[in-house]
Design an enzyme around this catalytic site. Structure first.
Site, mmCIF file in Angstrom:
data_model
loop_
_atom_site.group_PDB
_atom_site.id
_atom_site.type_symbol
_atom_site.label_atom_id
_atom_site.label_comp_id
_atom_site.label_asym_id
_atom_site.label_seq_id
_atom_site.Cartn_x
_atom_site.Cartn_y
_atom_site.Cartn_z
ATOM 1 N N ALA A 158 12.641 38.804 63.481
ATOM 2 C CA ALA A 158 13.307 38.825 63.215
ATOM 3 C C ALA A 158 14.706 39.059 63.448
ATOM 4 O O ALA A 158 15.500 38.291 62.985
ATOM 5 C CB ALA A 158 13.406 38.748 61.539
ATOM 6 N N LEU B 138 11.864 29.337 77.441
ATOM 7 C CA LEU B 138 13.394 30.165 77.111
ATOM 8 C C LEU B 138 13.838 31.408 77.666
ATOM 9 O O LEU B 138 13.079 32.147 76.966
ATOM 10 C CB LEU B 138 13.379 29.703 75.655
ATOM 11 N N PHE C 253 11.883 45.824 65.004
ATOM 12 C CA PHE C 253 11.752 46.961 66.228
ATOM 13 C C PHE C 253 13.756 47.460 66.200
ATOM 14 O O PHE C 253 13.579 46.629 67.578
ATOM 15 C CB PHE C 253 11.074 46.845 66.437
ATOM 16 N N GLU C 254 14.489 47.806 66.179
ATOM 17 C CA GLU C 254 15.689 47.950 67.318
ATOM 18 C C GLU C 254 16.502 49.292 66.757
ATOM 19 O O GLU C 254 16.002 50.183 66.038
ATOM 20 C CB GLU C 254 16.394 46.674 66.207
ATOM 21 N N TYR D 136 0.558 33.132 83.322
ATOM 22 C CA TYR D 136 0.343 33.293 81.603
ATOM 23 C C TYR D 136 -1.117 32.665 81.190
ATOM 24 O O TYR D 136 -1.729 33.169 81.094
ATOM 25 C CB TYR D 136 1.978 32.210 81.462
HETATM 26 P P1 NAD Z 1 11.866 38.342 71.397
HETATM 27 O O1 NAD Z 1 11.791 39.310 72.684
HETATM 28 O O2 NAD Z 1 13.347 37.975 71.351
HETATM 29 O O3 NAD Z 1 11.202 38.540 69.957
HETATM 30 C C1 NAD Z 1 10.492 40.054 69.628
HETATM 31 C C2 NAD Z 1 11.320 40.100 68.350
HETATM 32 O O4 NAD Z 1 9.551 41.473 67.821
HETATM 33 C C3 NAD Z 1 12.033 41.005 67.646
HETATM 34 O O5 NAD Z 1 12.625 41.284 67.173
HETATM 35 C C4 NAD Z 1 12.000 42.982 68.346
HETATM 36 O O6 NAD Z 1 12.105 43.613 67.028
HETATM 37 C C5 NAD Z 1 10.358 42.619 67.540
HETATM 38 N N1 NAD Z 1 9.444 43.407 67.658
HETATM 39 C C6 NAD Z 1 8.822 43.864 68.750
HETATM 40 N N2 NAD Z 1 7.741 44.503 68.430
HETATM 41 C C7 NAD Z 1 7.985 45.465 67.383
HETATM 42 C C8 NAD Z 1 7.166 45.861 66.391
HETATM 43 N N3 NAD Z 1 5.809 47.377 66.915
HETATM 44 N N4 NAD Z 1 7.369 45.832 65.516
HETATM 45 C C9 NAD Z 1 7.891 45.476 64.762
HETATM 46 N N5 NAD Z 1 8.947 44.427 65.864
HETATM 47 C C10 NAD Z 1 8.891 44.470 66.144
HETATM 48 O O7 NAD Z 1 10.835 37.583 71.434
HETATM 49 P P2 NAD Z 1 10.454 36.363 71.533
HETATM 50 O O8 NAD Z 1 10.567 35.151 72.969
HETATM 51 O O9 NAD Z 1 11.261 35.296 70.490
HETATM 52 O O10 NAD Z 1 8.806 36.305 71.511
HETATM 53 C C11 NAD Z 1 8.314 35.610 70.061
HETATM 54 C C12 NAD Z 1 6.943 34.764 70.236
HETATM 55 O O11 NAD Z 1 7.583 33.554 70.825
HETATM 56 C C13 NAD Z 1 5.863 35.771 70.808
HETATM 57 O O12 NAD Z 1 4.898 35.908 70.926
HETATM 58 C C14 NAD Z 1 6.165 35.141 72.076
HETATM 59 O O13 NAD Z 1 5.280 35.271 73.422
HETATM 60 C C15 NAD Z 1 6.828 33.720 71.678
HETATM 61 N N6 NAD Z 1 7.228 32.838 72.953
HETATM 62 C C16 NAD Z 1 8.252 33.036 73.247
HETATM 63 C C17 NAD Z 1 8.721 32.316 74.717
HETATM 64 C C18 NAD Z 1 10.111 31.860 75.128
HETATM 65 O O14 NAD Z 1 9.997 31.332 76.389
HETATM 66 N N7 NAD Z 1 10.086 32.995 75.032
HETATM 67 C C19 NAD Z 1 7.868 30.423 74.562
HETATM 68 C C20 NAD Z 1 6.813 30.451 73.454
HETATM 69 C C21 NAD Z 1 6.260 31.325 72.441
#
Ligand code: NAD
Ligand code: NA
Length: 394
Positions: free
Chosen positions: A49, A273, A74-75, A235
């Site tokens: 989140a 993104l 996880f921060e 990918y």
């Molecule tokens: P992000 O790195 O911004 O967010 C990751 C989140 O996961 C953070 O809140 C982090 O604290 C949390 N996290 C990581 N490891 C953790 C753990 N062990 N325990 C608890 N929390 C943990 O990433 P994002 O790009 O928002 O990705 C989120 C989802 O969206 C992923 O499944 C990703 O594949 C998907 N997604 C991303 C994109 C893109 O282009 N960024 C596109 C489509 C889908």
């Protein structure tokens, strides 16, 4: 302390609390302007989140639907002279704004893969919210410690079966070069599926259901990606794609398990993104900077908050949920528009170190990258001392 960006490759080691706050309040302002989502969620659990799509999901739930939210992430907290990770400051800002508006918002910082954090979350739901009607699963993690065996799994981003070679960019210098990535082993595929597949999502829903904290007709959504032909070998047909296949299959399995309470699980395919997760993937930053160019020219560019607001408003909470032939929600529809993809692929063939400044939106990429860490906001004075030791209100 005075906090400046300290960049190492595709990560920034510092984060600015006021800049992160601006990142969050901008997203809140966007949501408020868009207005309330009719029939939106009420009690929302967001796993992952604190940044990216998960943070946007929490903001849209709270400020677009007056939801009570519990956020798991996880921060790293701050230490004297060492700023926290961005998701920490994002959450400080989010909770402050939510509480000012009289909204319930609490957070749990720890490893979402662990049994301990799952139990902590259940306890919090039982004591405060009783039932959850929307569970967002938005984890992006490079590793997982298995909750039962303690075995450590690392994910890789590699092609399967065949060496991948294509263009990539160092988005700091703008240098376009060729990258060659050797295929992964079967074990690396399995490890990647372990980390980024649907196993943990299913475990979360299993325990939430067993503990009777899911309301009837609850929804759970996880995020996936498909993308264009140029990135397919690395990918969608690569190790991470196998994990996404698994995640997408898990949606059906979870829906089956939720049948008796009329619950449903979906995967939403989101747009590419700039996030901390995506900047670490070779080739993707070059694709994103060309995509941004094409989408901005057509007036259809969106960030995380625009994507998630549109997902909630037009797909999740407006009656029948529309899906593709594989049962997935497609909020990457504008990215995948044939005219956008044709434009990107034409630019892809042409792009070099010499012309990238012109034909790609590298500047937009860089700006978004720095904003992830709270840098580059006009409204923030980066020469002023700020308190790095901010606590999440709780
Ligand atoms: P992000 O790195 O911004 O967010 C990751 C989140 O996961 C953070 O809140 C982090 O604290 C949390 N996290 C990581 N490891 C953790 C753990 N062990 N325990 C608890 N929390 C943990 O990433 P994002 O790009 O928002 O990705 C989120 C989802 O969206 C992923 O499944 C990703 O594949 C998907 N997604 C991303 C994109 C893109 O282009 N960024 C596109 C489509 C889908
Ligand atoms: Na996220």
């Amino acid at each position: 302390m005075i906090i400046k960006p300290r960049v190492r490759g595709f990560i920034c080691l510092t984060a600015h609390p006021e800049g992160c706050e601006k990142n969050v309040t901008d997203q809140i302002d966007f949501t408020r302007l868009k207005g309330k989502i009719a029939d939106g969620p009420k009690n929302v659990l967001v796993i992952g989140a604190s940044t990216g799509f998960g943070l946007a999901s929490r903001i849209v739930s709270a400020f677009g639907s007056d939801s009570s939210t519990i956020g798991v992430f996880f921060e790293k907290p701050p230490m004297e002279g060492k700023p926290a990770t961005p998701g920490w400051y994002n959450t400080v800002a989010f909770e402050k704004e939510a509480h000012e508006k009289g909204l319930y918002a609490k957070s749990i910082n720890g490893d979402a893969f662990s049994n301990e954090i799952k139990q902590k979350t259940i306890d919090l739901i039982k004591s405060d919210l009783k039932k959850i009607d929307l569970v967002i699963y938005s984890l992006a993690s490079p590793r997982k410690v298995h909750p039962d065996t303690q075995q450590v799994y690392n994910s890789v981003i590699k092609p399967i079966g065949k060496t991948f070679e294509n263009k990539t960019v160092d988005f700091h210098s703008g240098t376009v070069s060729n990258v060659v990535i050797e295929p992964c082993t079967e074990e690396e595929v399995n490890n990647t599926v372990e980390v980024m597949g649907g196993d943990d999502w299913e475990r979360w829903i299993d325990i939430l259901k067993k503990e009777d904290v899911l309301s009837s007709e609850c929804l759970t959504i996880a995020y996936s990606y498909v993308g264009p032909e140029v990135t397919t070998p690395i990918y969608r047909n690569g190790s991470i794609g196998r994990a996404k296949d698994h995640l997408e299959q898990s949606a059906f399995k979870i829906s089956e398990k939720l049948k008796d309470i009329d619950g449903k699980a979906y995967v939403s395919v989101n747009k590419a993104l700039v996030t901390q997760a995506s900047s670490a993937i070779p080739v993707i930053p070059l694709y994103i900077s060309l995509l941004y160019k094409a989408m901005k020219e057509e007036g259809v560019h969106e960030g995380c908050i625009e994507q998630i607001y549109r997902l909630f408003e037009t797909k999740l909470f407006s009656g029948e949920i529309p899906t593709d032939e594989k049962g997935r929600i497609r909020i990457d529809d504008w990215e995948m528009r044939p005219d956008i993809q044709a434009k990107v692929s034409q630019l892809w063939d042409k792009v070099t170190t010499e012309n990238i400044g012109e034909i790609a939106d590298l500047e937009g990429y860089r700006n978004d990258f720095f904003k992830l860490f709270g840098f580059g906001y006009d409204a923030v004075d980066y020469d002023v001392d700020v308190n790095e030791l901010q606590e999440i209100p709780g």
